[in-house]
Design an enzyme around this catalytic site. Structure first.
Site, PDB file in Angstrom:
ATOM      1  N   ARG A  60       0.820  -1.214   0.000  1.00 61.59           N
ATOM      2  CA  ARG A  60       0.000   0.000   0.000  1.00 61.59           C
ATOM      3  C   ARG A  60       0.854   1.264   0.000  1.00 61.59           C
ATOM      4  O   ARG A  60       0.421   2.330  -0.428  1.00 61.59           O
ATOM      5  CB  ARG A  60      -1.004  -0.008   1.162  1.00 61.59           C
ATOM      6  CG  ARG A  60      -1.936   1.192   1.135  1.00 61.59           C
ATOM      7  CD  ARG A  60      -3.271   1.017   1.868  1.00 61.59           C
ATOM      8  NE  ARG A  60      -3.247   0.139   3.017  1.00 61.59           N
ATOM      9  CZ  ARG A  60      -2.692   0.416   4.192  1.00 61.59           C
ATOM     10  NH1 ARG A  60      -2.105   1.576   4.387  1.00 61.59           N
ATOM     11  NH2 ARG A  60      -2.728  -0.470   5.176  1.00 61.59           N
ATOM     12  N   TYR A 112     -11.202  20.337 -15.858  1.00 62.62           N
ATOM     13  CA  TYR A 112     -11.638  18.950 -15.848  1.00 62.62           C
ATOM     14  C   TYR A 112     -12.746  18.801 -14.793  1.00 62.62           C
ATOM     15  O   TYR A 112     -12.530  19.091 -13.617  1.00 62.62           O
ATOM     16  CB  TYR A 112     -10.465  18.015 -15.537  1.00 62.62           C
ATOM     17  CG  TYR A 112     -10.951  16.600 -15.468  1.00 62.62           C
ATOM     18  CD1 TYR A 112     -11.373  15.949 -16.625  1.00 62.62           C
ATOM     19  CD2 TYR A 112     -11.071  15.939 -14.261  1.00 62.62           C
ATOM     20  CE1 TYR A 112     -11.886  14.669 -16.568  1.00 62.62           C
ATOM     21  CE2 TYR A 112     -11.582  14.659 -14.203  1.00 62.62           C
ATOM     22  CZ  TYR A 112     -11.981  14.035 -15.365  1.00 62.62           C
ATOM     23  OH  TYR A 112     -12.500  12.771 -15.307  1.00 62.62           O
ATOM     24  N   ASP A 185      -2.455  20.676 -13.701  1.00 63.61           N
ATOM     25  CA  ASP A 185      -2.958  19.460 -14.331  1.00 63.61           C
ATOM     26  C   ASP A 185      -2.487  19.514 -15.779  1.00 63.61           C
ATOM     27  O   ASP A 185      -3.016  20.269 -16.585  1.00 63.61           O
ATOM     28  CB  ASP A 185      -4.487  19.427 -14.240  1.00 63.61           C
ATOM     29  CG  ASP A 185      -5.092  18.204 -14.935  1.00 63.61           C
ATOM     30  OD1 ASP A 185      -4.390  17.555 -15.731  1.00 63.61           O
ATOM     31  OD2 ASP A 185      -6.284  17.910 -14.679  1.00 63.61           O
ATOM     32  N   LYS A 210      -4.442   8.834 -19.726  1.00 59.70           N
ATOM     33  CA  LYS A 210      -4.565   9.518 -21.004  1.00 59.70           C
ATOM     34  C   LYS A 210      -3.274   9.364 -21.823  1.00 59.70           C
ATOM     35  O   LYS A 210      -2.956   8.269 -22.211  1.00 59.70           O
ATOM     36  CB  LYS A 210      -4.932  10.980 -20.757  1.00 59.70           C
ATOM     37  CG  LYS A 210      -6.076  11.159 -19.722  1.00 59.70           C
ATOM     38  CD  LYS A 210      -7.400  10.633 -20.178  1.00 59.70           C
ATOM     39  CE  LYS A 210      -8.480  10.614 -19.113  1.00 59.70           C
ATOM     40  NZ  LYS A 210      -8.739  11.876 -18.445  1.00 59.70           N
TER      41      LYS A 210
HETATM   42  C1  LIG Z   1      -9.150  12.240 -17.140  1.00 62.03           C
HETATM   43  C2  LIG Z   1      -8.677  13.479 -16.499  1.00 62.03           C
HETATM   44  C3  LIG Z   1      -8.537  13.564 -15.114  1.00 62.03           C
HETATM   45  C4  LIG Z   1      -8.930  12.435 -14.187  1.00 62.03           C
HETATM   46  O1  LIG Z   1      -8.167  11.287 -14.374  1.00 62.03           O
HETATM   47  P1  LIG Z   1      -8.737   9.794 -14.193  1.00 62.03           P
HETATM   48  O2  LIG Z   1      -7.578   8.948 -14.569  1.00 62.03           O
HETATM   49  O3  LIG Z   1      -9.921   9.652 -15.109  1.00 62.03           O
HETATM   50  O4  LIG Z   1      -9.138   9.648 -12.780  1.00 62.03           O
HETATM   51  C5  LIG Z   1      -8.039  14.755 -14.591  1.00 62.03           C
HETATM   52  N1  LIG Z   1      -7.720  15.799 -15.387  1.00 62.03           N
HETATM   53  C6  LIG Z   1      -7.852  15.750 -16.720  1.00 62.03           C
HETATM   54  C7  LIG Z   1      -7.479  16.935 -17.549  1.00 62.03           C
HETATM   55  C8  LIG Z   1      -8.330  14.586 -17.339  1.00 62.03           C
HETATM   56  O5  LIG Z   1      -8.476  14.559 -18.658  1.00 62.03           O
END
Ligand SMILES: *Cc1c(COP(=O)(O)O)cnc(C)c1O
Length: 387
Positions: A60, A112, A185, A210
């Site tokens: 963990r 997001y 982000d 992504k």
């Molecule tokens: C998809 C996404 C997230 C969240 O990520 P997950 O892997 O789906 O939890 C956060 N920020 C952006 C810009 C995203 O495209």
């Protein structure tokens, strides 16, 4: 970071990000010669004759496979340390768990939506003050940051899904002047084109689901820090206590996907540019939102902070209403009508439907994640869907 006997060590030869990625950190197994790291499913780790931990303790708090991908991510971002999470939002939630009651968080109004939903939840339940600013307004961020009270400024370098551009360096200056940390982000702008920490950010976040993993087959999150300070130690502890660590197999898949990140991203960005240019003056398209177009209001800043193309995310505002936009999304034959982004296959989605009642996205907006297919075929597919 690595289990004993498993790695000869990352090379100390100077290397570019492309070489780092392609070689997955330059792994050679010292016992077998294998050039692909093993997956370590072990949940627990033995102690030595002095009763000291040999490598890891309990899964963990981390495992050798996630330690490997974290080391590559740290070098990729120019970070002191990186941490991987079971999803992007697990990383976001763990990071914001370090914000205390009464502190202020400032974030873009269009961002997001999952992260925005989490911030609204914190604001309601934890007494954290959350202020949303308009990324398209010149002083949008400055007017919401309060010196002393603001703990975190959280931005996207291009906000999802309108792709308004935020100047990361300017945001860092505003955040730091107020005594806040800047978190970026950078999911849509990975380090092969934008290195957020080099631009002054303190923390960089990715949904590894992504572009980093890139094949729509693993859910993962990443946080990386410029300095491993007190807040970072708190993030690490929170990951262990909240249990959001990325599993060994997913860590392995993430590393595997990252080996081709730079090649995928370049092709995807080139395809996106071709699509954006084709539909820029199209009678069935009200607007193409893509920072790579000279007509985009954020183009100059994007050009300054993105060193290798303008990314592969764009949005089309269809001439007409929400129904007209949704019709287009149901008529494509190559673009898959699905959420998510950053995979090798092209996706299209009606964002307002997916975001639900809190959505601030224009109703005629279709978000497009451009893959590595042939650009001419993608353009023809959108043409027939719009016709
Ligand atoms: C998809 C996404 C997230 C969240 O990520 P997950 O892997 O789906 O939890 C956060 N920020 C952006 C810009 C995203 O495209």
């Amino acid at each position: 970071m690595y289990a004993r006997g498993c790695l000869t060590g990352m090379t100390d030869s100077p290397r570019s990000l492309e070489t780092l990625l392609a070689q997955g950190g330059h792994f050679i197994d010292s016992e077998t010669g294998a050039i692909v790291p093993p997956i370590h499913p072990s949940t627990t780790y033995a102690r030595d004759e002095r009763y000291a931990l040999i490598g890891y303790g309990y899964s963990r708090s981390g495992n050798p496979t996630c330690g490997h991908v974290e080391a590559v991510l740290a070098e990729l971002e120019g970070a002191e340390e990186a941490l991987v999470f079971a999803s992007g939002l697990a990383g976001v939630a763990t990071f914001f768990d370090t914000v205390r009651t009464g502190e202020r968080v400032v974030a873009p109004r269009v961002m997001y939506h999952g992260a925005a939903d989490w911030l609204r939840r914190l604001a309601e339940r934890r007494g954290i003050e959350v202020a949303f600013f308009d990324a398209a307004a010149p002083d949008g961020l400055e007017t919401e940051v309060r010196a002393g009270a603001t703990a975190v400024v959280w931005i996207e370098a291009a906000v999802n899904p309108t792709w308004d551009v935020i100047d990361v360096r300017a945001a860092a200056d505003i955040a730091h002047a107020a005594g806040a940390v800047l978190g970026v982000d950078a999911t849509a702008t990975p380090a092969v084109t934008l290195r957020a920490l080099d631009l002054g950010a303190d923390i960089v976040f990715h949904s590894g689901t992504k572009y980093l993993a890139g094949h729509s087959d693993v859910t993962a999150g990443v946080l990386a820090t410029r300095v491993a300070d007190e807040r970072w130690e708190d993030v690490k502890l929170a990951r262990t206590l909240m249990g959001g660590v990325l599993g060994a197999f997913e860590s392995w898949l993430l590393l595997r996907g990252m080996r081709t990140l730079h090649v995928r991203y370049e092709r995807q960005a080139a395809n996106a540019m071709a699509i954006a240019r084709h539909f820029e003056r199209h009678p069935k398209v009200e607007a193409v939102l893509y920072p790579g177009l000279e007509s985009h209001p954020g183009h100059a800043v994007a050009k300054r902070q993105m060193t290798n193309g303008f990314g592969a995310m764009l949005s089309l505002r269809v001439a007409g209403d929400a129904e007209a936009a949704k019709r287009v999304a149901t008529r494509t034959r190559l673009f898959v009508p699905a959420t998510s982004l950053g995979g090798v296959e092209s996706l299209i989605e009606h964002r307002a439907t997916v975001e639900g009642p809190h959505s601030v996205v224009p109703p005629n907006l279709l978000r497009v994640s451009v893959g590595i297919e042939r650009a001419d075929e993608l353009i023809a597919d959108l043409e027939q869907a719009l016709a």
